[in-house]
Structure formats: structure tokens, C-alpha cells
Design an enzyme around this catalytic site. Structure first.
Site, PDB file in Angstrom:
ATOM      1  CB  CYS A   2     -14.864 -41.518  49.376  1.00 53.89           C
ATOM      2  SG  CYS A   2     -15.174 -42.675  47.988  1.00 53.89           S
ATOM      3  NE  ARG A  27     -11.550 -36.985  51.088  1.00 53.11           N
ATOM      4  CZ  ARG A  27     -10.273 -37.244  51.742  1.00 53.11           C
ATOM      5  NH1 ARG A  27      -9.423 -36.263  51.893  1.00 53.11           N
ATOM      6  NH2 ARG A  27      -9.921 -38.285  52.244  1.00 53.11           N
ATOM      7  CD1 TRP A  75     -12.450 -41.062  41.911  1.00 50.36           C
ATOM      8  CD2 TRP A  75     -11.672 -42.766  42.754  1.00 50.36           C
ATOM      9  NE1 TRP A  75     -11.318 -41.567  41.169  1.00 50.36           N
ATOM     10  CE2 TRP A  75     -10.962 -42.633  41.698  1.00 50.36           C
ATOM     11  CE3 TRP A  75     -11.099 -43.869  43.891  1.00 50.36           C
ATOM     12  CZ2 TRP A  75      -9.819 -43.493  41.222  1.00 50.36           C
ATOM     13  CZ3 TRP A  75     -10.280 -44.951  43.223  1.00 50.36           C
ATOM     14  CH2 TRP A  75      -9.548 -44.668  41.918  1.00 50.36           C
ATOM     15  CG  ASN A 101     -12.236 -41.878  52.454  1.00 51.48           C
ATOM     16  OD1 ASN A 101     -11.846 -42.362  51.520  1.00 51.48           O
ATOM     17  ND2 ASN A 101     -11.431 -41.130  53.041  1.00 51.48           N
ATOM     18  N   GLY A 102     -12.805 -45.335  52.055  1.00 54.20           N
ATOM     19  CA  GLY A 102     -11.483 -46.577  52.200  1.00 54.20           C
ATOM     20  C   GLY A 102     -11.913 -47.784  51.284  1.00 54.20           C
ATOM     21  CD  GLU A 484       3.273 -31.014  36.724  1.00 56.53           C
ATOM     22  OE1 GLU A 484       3.346 -32.177  37.247  1.00 56.53           O
ATOM     23  OE2 GLU A 484       2.382 -30.329  37.207  1.00 56.53           O
ATOM     24  CE  LYS A 488      -0.996 -31.417  36.677  1.00 55.32           C
ATOM     25  NZ  LYS A 488      -0.089 -31.145  37.773  1.00 55.32           N
ATOM     26  CD  GLU A 491      -4.383 -34.223  36.952  1.00 58.00           C
ATOM     27  OE1 GLU A 491      -3.106 -33.667  36.940  1.00 58.00           O
ATOM     28  OE2 GLU A 491      -4.881 -34.493  38.162  1.00 58.00           O
ATOM     29  CG  HIS A 508      17.598 -44.070  22.699  1.00 54.55           C
ATOM     30  ND1 HIS A 508      18.667 -44.738  22.136  1.00 54.55           N
ATOM     31  CD2 HIS A 508      18.152 -42.884  23.135  1.00 54.55           C
ATOM     32  CE1 HIS A 508      19.849 -44.142  22.377  1.00 54.55           C
ATOM     33  NE2 HIS A 508      19.383 -43.045  23.135  1.00 54.55           N
ATOM     34  CE  LYS A 607      -5.597 -30.846  45.259  1.00 54.65           C
ATOM     35  NZ  LYS A 607      -4.586 -30.825  44.052  1.00 54.65           N
TER      36      LYS A 607
HETATM   37  O1  M6R Z   1      -1.462 -35.370  47.410  1.00 53.97           O
HETATM   38  P1  M6R Z   1      -0.521 -35.596  46.979  1.00 53.97           P
HETATM   39  O2  M6R Z   1       0.627 -34.774  46.449  1.00 53.97           O
HETATM   40  O3  M6R Z   1       0.096 -36.898  47.500  1.00 53.97           O
HETATM   41  O4  M6R Z   1      -1.024 -36.405  45.446  1.00 53.97           O
HETATM   42  C1  M6R Z   1      -0.092 -37.078  44.661  1.00 53.97           C
HETATM   43  C2  M6R Z   1      -0.762 -37.238  43.488  1.00 53.97           C
HETATM   44  O5  M6R Z   1      -1.937 -37.745  43.510  1.00 53.97           O
HETATM   45  C3  M6R Z   1      -1.130 -35.890  42.586  1.00 53.97           C
HETATM   46  O6  M6R Z   1       0.143 -35.069  42.408  1.00 53.97           O
HETATM   47  C4  M6R Z   1      -1.617 -36.116  41.290  1.00 53.97           C
HETATM   48  O7  M6R Z   1      -0.742 -36.767  40.338  1.00 53.97           O
HETATM   49  C5  M6R Z   1      -2.415 -34.658  40.718  1.00 53.97           C
HETATM   50  N1  M6R Z   1      -3.561 -34.769  40.410  1.00 53.97           N
HETATM   51  C6  M6R Z   1      -1.480 -34.367  39.659  1.00 53.97           C
HETATM   52  O8  M6R Z   1      -2.010 -33.101  39.144  1.00 53.97           O
END
Ligand code: M6R
Length: 612
Positions: A2, A27, A75, A101-102, A484, A488, A491, A508, A607
Site C-alpha cells: 500500500c 506498492r 494491496w 499502510n500496514g 530466478e 520471473k 510473476e 529425483h 513491489k
Molecule cells: O525489495 P526486496 O528486494 O526486499 O524485495 C524482495 C522480494 O519481494 C522481491 O525480490 C520479489 O520477489 C520480486 N517481485 C521478484 O521480481
């Protein structure tokens, strides 16, 4: 998650508030809303479901005139994304509005009590209890009402509050969620982070936990919610410039950020490599003395998501070249188990935003246990940057796309610098130190070469975008890159399922899933585990699987086995992740485009994950 914003001054509040929400949209973007107090003390609120552009359209036809206001982009945590659950939340008479926010942990009990005393709730959110609590304490002075309400609240919050009957101020308060005050001339700003005020002011003040701020057009005061004493706080000057948060000709931030890679790498090592000496200087770590470095017996890296995968690349580097045992922990696990930490353990928190709640809580837990806690953080002045004992900034610039790409690249560069920094004070030779640093300096050119093959990756994305399952396989330094690549794709192209596996682990279990409908990315540069990867590719081909290989230039053999090949130039084995990650980031983005998705803001995500 948020984002919250506020404005009080002499201009129309709505203009800043909308602009700030757009910048804070990373956010969360389930719903958004604005409440503005007009010059004749009429408090109006407009909300919408979905992204900020929907709110903007609504505001175009219902202009909210007024010189003070608050705003929110959500969010969802408690309650479905709907208009009634969108912030700002009002009290019974809609004379007080709150953005938050929280998470308010004890909201159920508070809601029950408030309902018993006659308060009528309209939403399913935890936040609405704050508005009603403030209403129940309001006797004409907003800060007093907020102070008396906070006493009852358990949980995390950054709030901004506006009231019809105390109109010349906005009251803010903070505990465990970030909040800044931007200081202008005849106007002041409030935001979840500094990116929202860039271009409006370069002077900001960070509100700390258990503090309340009273913001007027010409002034601000901070008081401790524990002692009720005034707090004096220095302004900080923010250095970012507004162009850093523009798309600069790209249609999507993610492409801009991937293509910034070579520059980001330069910025991450600039001024840190001592030419010809095989040495690295990290000014942020000057607090460590040589004996302390020699005595480190263990490093624990804590991070979430992509930052965690960068940490795993760092684990291999630090163990192989600095000779220090390393464990990489998921921050949300670390904080609730009983980590064994002693005075020679160094904990390194990696975070792009510097605000991730789980990583921050792990930092605090590690400090409590007596560890020296270092940060590798991108966002200057963020909470984790301030909470850690010392640290290294990434200098990757603001990352706007929700999917992390350039920050990941810079995290790996910083970890390679840290490896030399720690290694050379321990038993790394001049020759190895020089070999690594010389190769780091070549990376921007090598990355530019990889980026030139983006058209090839785009063609692959078109070819494979109809498949719904993917494996990503790698070994050693490229095992985290396989994870990764899968993260990605899940996501950014959110309709696709993908898994990242260690090449040797596939046999396995997961190999049972392989058939012609299951493409596998094999990250197979010519390195110490290449022969092993070759065998794994054979295993998939023998089961009719499709293979996309990432291989080193000059490897023609692999074409006899793989359906498609993407080439990267040769570099040191430990630095190959910086090249192999690029086609995987591009692939995810291009597939997202093929599927018609909003690749900068994938569904259900935010984010900065500032809740548990
Ligand atoms: O801001 P941060 O690096 O602490 O965030 C960690 C994860 O939330 C962040 O890397 C998330 O996995 C990304 N959206 C991946 O692309």
C-alpha cells in the site's frame, strides 16, 4: 504494501496526490482513493477499484477542489479489492478520513467494541477501526485524538489523517511501515517513500517508529507517541532526479530496467575497484576492522524472492573465493526459528526496496542476537539501510517495475565485490583478486552483447508463449539463476507455471513430468559443471522434452541436442549469472507481452512487501 500520500499547501491537492499515487503504484494497485478538504471545509472522498488510471478518470469527471488531502493505493490484505474496501476510510459521519499502510492485528476486538458503542462500519478492512477510534476520541484537536487512539492499536501502521473540524493540518503516525514528510515552501508533502516527492522538493524527513507528525502548510512538528515529547530531526536531501523514474522511450519499465543493466553494473562497481591491485574498497564497510574480517566464522544471508536468489549466487562466491561458510535464509523463515548466531557471525540482509517486512524483522532479530548486521540495499535511506550496522548501496537507481531485474544484477555485482573485499583480507591471492576485478570491469560490454540478442529472445517468446509449464535447470552458480528465471516467468507472465530446479535434482522426481509439452531451459555455459548439464539435457531429450539452452559462444555442439540456443560471451564462472539472467528476464517480459498482460504490474503483486 500500500502507498500513502498527503498534501497541504496553497495549490490544488489533487494534482500532487494523483502524481504521488502513480509513483507509489508499485506498492499495490488493487484499488485507490483520495479525500480532499475544500476551502469551505467540505471533505469529499473518491475511490475506485483497480489501477490509478481508473481513479484518474473518475477524478476527471468529479474534480475534488481543495488545498489539503490524503490518498492511497492498496494491496489488499483484509477484504476483497472493492470500492468499499478502498481507502481513505471515514468515520460514521465522514468527517475524519484515514489512509493506512500496514496491518492492525487486534482490529476484530476493536471493531466489536466500537460496534457495541454504536459505530457503523462500511468495509471489511482492518483500517476502518482507526477512523472510528479517532472519531471516538475527537474533541476538536486531531493530534490528541490520534494519540489517544494509537494507544489501543496493535500492529504495523503508517497513517495519514484529515479532519473537517481541525482543517489546517494533516496528522501522520508510524510504526513498522515507512513514512516520509517532504518539506516545501508554503506546502508540505507526505508519502510512503521519497520517490513520490521527487521534483516537488528535495528536502525530506523520515518519521521513525512511535512518532506522530503534525503537518501544516508552513510547518511540521514531530512528537514521540511514547513520551509525548517533541522530537528534533534533521532534514535529508534526496539526490534522485525525476528523469530516473520516467520510462525514457521504453513502453514498459521492465524493458528500460533490463536494458539499463550495463550502466547499473558500472554504477555498482564505480570507485570501488582499486585498479591493478586486485582490491576492492567498500566505504560503507569502513566500520569493520581487519581483525573483525579475519575472525568472521560464518555469514548468514537473509532476503526474500529475487534478492534471495542473488544471495544464493553470493553464497557460492563467498565460499569458493573468500573461504567463509555461508547460509542463505528466506527472511520469513529466519525470523521465526531459533537462529544460532554468535559474535563472529555476520548477517547480510539483501533488499532492493529496503522496506521488506520479513527482511527488516530478520535484521532486528539478528541484531538482538548480537550479530554484526550488514545491508546490501538499493533504496538510499530506506528502513533496512538505516537499521543495519553498516552496508553497501547498489546504486542501481529506482526500480519501478514490480519484477526485479536490474536490482538483481546489481546485487550479484555487489556480492562479487564483497567476495574480493573479504577474501583479500583473508587468504585470497593478488592474482585471484585481480582476475575477478578485471573481469567485473568487462561485464558492461559483455552484457551489452547479450542485450543485442534481444530479438532472438523475442522470437523464442513468440514460439513458446502457448506452453503452460516450464522447467528452468542450472547447476552451481546458475542453479539460483534457474530459480530466478522461473520466478520471473511466473510473476510477469502470470498465466504460466514454471519451476526452477538444480540440474542434478531433476531425475529425483520432476523428470516424470517431461514430455513434448514441457519446455526446459537449460542454463549451460561452458563451466566446471557443463558436462553434467549435457547429461541432464540428454535425459530430457530422451523423453521428448523441448530444450532451450543458454550456452557459451562458440559451443556449436549444443545445437545437436537443443531445440533452441541463446549464446552468452565467455566470462569467469562465478560471473556467468550476470549474463545468463539477461535472456531469462527478457524472455519473461516478452512472453508477458505475447499474453497481453500488464508486465510492469502483474496481478496480485506489489513491489514492496511491507506486510508479513
Ligand atoms: O525489495 P526486496 O528486494 O526486499 O524485495 C524482495 C522480494 O519481494 C522481491 O525480490 C520479489 O520477489 C520480486 N517481485 C521478484 O521480481
Amino acid at each position: 504494501m500500500c502507498g500513502i500520500a498527503g498534501y497541504i499547501g496553497k495549490k490544488e491537492a489533487q494534482n500532487f496526490l494523483l502524481d504521488a499515487l502513480k509513483r507509489l503504484e508499485y506498492r499495490g494497485y488493487d484499488s485507490a482513493g483520495v479525500a480532499v478538504l475544500s476551502d469551505d471545509a467540505i471533505l469529499k472522498c473518491i475511490k475506485s477499484v483497480g489501477k490509478i488510471c481508473v481513479l484518474e478518470e473518475k477524478l476527471n469527471s468529479n474534480n475534488l477542489s481543495g488545498k489539503s488531502g490524503i490518498a492511497h493505493t492498496r494491496w489488499a490484505t483484509h477484504g476483497f479489492p472493492s470500492e468499499k474496501n478502498a481507502h481513505p476510510h471515514g468515520d460514521c459521519k465522514e468527517e475524519i478520513f484515514v489512509v493506512h499502510n500496514g496491518i492492525i492485528e487486534n482490529y476484530k476486538k476493536l471493531k466489536e467494541d466500537l460496534e457495541k458503542s454504536g459505530h457503523k462500519f462500511c468495509s471489511e478492512t482492518d483500517t476502518e477501526v482507526i477512523s472510528h477510534l479517532i472519531e471516538s476520541h475527537f474533541k476538536g484537536n486531531l493530534e490528541e485524538a490520534v494519540l489517544n487512539s494509537l494507544v489501543h492499536i496493535k500492529g504495523a501502521y503508517a497513517i495519514a489523517v484529515i479532519a473537517k473540524y481541525d482543517p489546517a493540518k494533516i496528522v501522520v503516525a508510524k510504526k513498522s511501515s515507512p513514512l516520509i514528510i517532504g518539506i516545501g515552501v508554503g506546502e508540505n508533502f507526505i508519502a510512503s517513500d521519497a520517490s513520490a516527492v521527487i521534483g516537488y522538493t528535495d528536502q525530506i524527513v523520515y518519521l521513525e517508529d512511535d512518532e506522530l507528525g503534525i503537518i501544516t502548510a508552513d510547518d511540521y512538528h514531530i512528537i514521540s507517541t511514547i513520551s509525548n515529547n517533541c522530537v528534533q530531526r534533521e532534514h535529508c536531501k534526496i539526490k534522485q532526479d525525476a528523469s530516473e523514474i520516467q520510462k525514457e522511450g521504453y513502453e514498459h519499465f521492465i524493458f528500460k530496467e533490463i536494458f539499463e543493466g550495463p550502466e547499473v553494473v558500472k554504477n555498482s562497481f564505480r570507485g570501488r575497484i582499486v585498479d591493478g591491485e586486485g582490491l576492492v574498497k567498500l566505504g560503507g564497510l569502513d566500520v569493520l576492522n581487519q581483525d573483525q574480517i579475519r575472525n568472521i566464522n560464518r555469514i548468514i544471508i537473509i532476503a526474500c524472492g529475487t534478492a534471495n536468489y542473488a544471495g544464493r549466487v553470493g553464497e557460492y562466491m563467498l565460499e569458493e573465493y573468500a573461504g567463509i561458510p555461508v547460509e542463505v535464509e528466506i527472511a520469513s523463515e529466519f525470523r521465526y526459528r531459533k537462529p544460532i548466531i554468535d559474535a563472529q557471525t555476520v548477517v547480510i540482509a539483501i533488499s532492493q526496496s529496503g522496506e521488506t517486512a520479513d527482511t527488516l524483522a530478520s535484521v532486528q532479530e539478528a541484531k538482538r542476537k548480537g550479530a554484526l548486521v550488514l545491508g546490501i540495499v538499493n533504496t538510499v535511506g530506506s528502513t533496512i539501510a538505516r537499521e543495519t550496522h553498516a552496508g553497501v548501496y547498489n546504486h542501481a537507481g529506482p526500480e519501478i517495475s514490480v519484477a526485479s531485474t536490474k536490482a538483481f544484477i546489481s546485487q550479484i555485482v555487489v556480492l562479487s565485490l564483497l567476495t574480493v573485499y573479504l577474501g583479500r583480507t583473508r587468504d585470497m591471492s593478488f592474482v585471484i583478486g585481480k582476475r575477478i576485478t578485471d573481469e567485473i570491469k568487462k561485464l558492461p560490454d559483455l552484457m551489452t552483447r547479450v542485450l543485442k540478442s534481444s530479438n532472438e529472445v523475442e522470437k523464442l517468446a513468440k514460439k513458446y508463449s502457448n506452453y503452460r509449464n516450464f522447467f528452468f535447470l542450472g547447476r552451481k552458480y546458475n542453479y539460483p539463476i534457474a530459480c530466478e528465471g522461473a520466478l520471473k516467468l511466473k510473476e510477469v507472465a502470470s498465466l504460466i507455471h514454471a519451476e526452477g530446479y538444480a540440474g542434478g535434482e531433476m531425475k529425483h522426481g520432476p523428470i516424470a513430468m517431461i514430455d513434448k509439452n514441457f519446455p526446459c531451459f537449460f542454463i549451460a555455459p561452458s563451466d566446471s559443471v557443463y558436462e553434467k548439464m549435457w547429461s541432464n539435457i540428454e535425459e530430457v531429450k530422451a523423453r521428448d522434452g523441448k530444450v532451450i539452452a543458454i550456452a557459451t559462444e562458440g559451443n556449436e555442439d549444443i545445437k545437436s541436442l537443443a531445440d533452441d540456443v541463446i549464446y552468452i560471451p565467455k566470462t569467469l564462472e562465478m560471473l556467468t549469472p550476470l549474463l545468463t539472467a539477461i535472456p531469462l528476464h527478457l524472455f519473461a517480459a516478452y512472453v508477458g507481452i505475447e499474453l497481453g498482460l500488464d508486465i510492469d504490474k502483474p496481478r496480485n503483486l506489489a513491489k514492496s512487501v511491507t506486510v508479513e
